[in-house]
Design a protein around this motif. Structure first.
Motif, short mmCIF file in Angstrom:
data_model
loop_
_atom_site.label_atom_id
_atom_site.label_comp_id
_atom_site.label_asym_id
_atom_site.label_seq_id
_atom_site.Cartn_x
_atom_site.Cartn_y
_atom_site.Cartn_z
N GLU A 110 -26.75 27.97 51.36
CA GLU A 110 -25.44 28.59 51.19
C GLU A 110 -25.16 29.64 52.25
OE1 GLU A 110 -25.29 30.65 47.45
OE2 GLU A 110 -26.65 32.22 48.14
N ASN A 112 -22.33 32.99 52.41
CA ASN A 112 -21.32 33.71 51.63
C ASN A 112 -20.78 34.90 52.41
OD1 ASN A 112 -23.84 33.19 49.40
ND2 ASN A 112 -21.89 32.18 49.03
N ASN A 160 -18.19 27.93 46.83
CA ASN A 160 -18.62 28.66 45.64
C ASN A 160 -17.93 30.02 45.60
OD1 ASN A 160 -20.08 30.36 47.37
ND2 ASN A 160 -22.02 29.31 47.02
N ARG A 184 -23.16 32.08 41.37
CA ARG A 184 -22.26 31.31 42.21
C ARG A 184 -21.53 30.30 41.33
NH1 ARG A 184 -25.35 35.11 44.56
NH2 ARG A 184 -25.87 34.68 46.74
N THR A 186 -18.94 27.31 40.76
CA THR A 186 -18.50 26.19 41.60
C THR A 186 -17.44 25.37 40.86
OG1 THR A 186 -19.97 24.40 40.85
CG2 THR A 186 -20.91 26.06 42.34
N ARG A 187 -16.82 24.46 41.59
CA ARG A 187 -15.85 23.54 41.00
C ARG A 187 -16.44 22.13 40.93
NH1 ARG A 187 -9.96 24.38 43.46
NH2 ARG A 187 -9.53 23.19 41.57
N SER A 215 -22.97 25.87 37.68
CA SER A 215 -23.11 27.11 38.43
C SER A 215 -24.59 27.37 38.66
CB SER A 215 -22.47 28.28 37.69
OG SER A 215 -23.16 28.56 36.48
#
Length: 234
Positions: A110, A112, A160, A184, A186-187, A215
């Motif tokens: 990831e 961010n 995320n 995090r 998420t969709r 998540s």
């Protein structure tokens, strides 16, 4: 008039001598501009195979960070992390999950962009305990590689939405130690490679819950180094 002129000249010389010292003191009292560091911890997943956060599902993780301290309360942070999430239906006491009997392991990477808010005055202060709790939030992207990999796995790069809390303490200038936890959101419903259309049909035992998204949470210890900026008098 000559005496007045001498007084004015002396005042100007005094002000000229004080200003560089004042500027130096002010610069030393400012927040440092940059900070770099890293951490070790664990990731834990929440989703169809683990409706709640369970300690048995903790897996190793690590991260690197770069902070830019905009002001005393506000910090902008770039965060880069690697880890793994996992869960196993057979390890639960839920008869439904035991009958389903699925398991997975997914590698996560990831990046961010986080915004931190410090609740206390975390500035350059001598001979004082310099610490603060903070909250953080932001946006990010992550890639995942689930095992096993079925037809439900379609996208590698997703967004995320990190949200978390932490505490940091400057134990020996310029070194800082911290502890933080951030989830995090998420969709995606396929972090566990198990979603509403994994096996097709309407059998709830063989397909995930379409009303909930997966998540993962990172918990870890951080160590960082602050670059203090000290301006020398001209």
């Amino acid at each position: 008039m000559e005496n007045i002129g001498k007084i004015i000249r002396k005042c100007l010389l005094l002000v000229g001598g004080i200003l560089p010292l004042a500027n130096t003191a002010f610069a030393q009292a400012q927040m440092p501009s940059w900070e770099v560091g890293g951490g070790l911890g664990a990731m834990v997943y929440k989703g169809d195979l683990a409706p709640g956060i369970a300690p048995r599902n903790l897996r190793p993780a690590a991260n690197l960070l770069v902070r830019y301290n905009v002001s005393q309360p506000f910090t902008v942070r770039a965060n880069f992390g690697l880890g793994r999430i996992a869960a196993d239906d057979a390890s639960t006491n839920d008869p439904f999950q035991q009958a389903r009997n699925l398991s997975f392991k997914t590698n996560i990477s990831e990046a961010n962009l986080l915004f931190e808010y410090n609740f206390l005055d975390f500035a350059n202060r001598r001979r004082v305990l310099n610490w603060t709790p903070y909250v953080m939030g932001g946006l990010g992207v992550f890639s995942m590689k689930p095992n096993p990999n079925s037809g439900g796995y379609k996208t590698k790069m997703l967004m995320n939405f990190p949200l978390g809390i932490g505490i940091k303490y400057e134990f020996k200038r310029p070194w800082i130690i911290g502890l933080e936890m951030g989830t995090r959101f998420t969709r995606s419903d396929y972090l566990d490679n198990f979603g509403p259309n994994t096996f097709g049909g309407t059998d709830k035992l063989r397909n995930g819950n379409p009303n909930s998204k997966d998540s993962y949470t990172y918990v870890g210890l951080l160590l960082s180094y602050r670059f203090y900026k000290i301006d020398c008098p001209q």
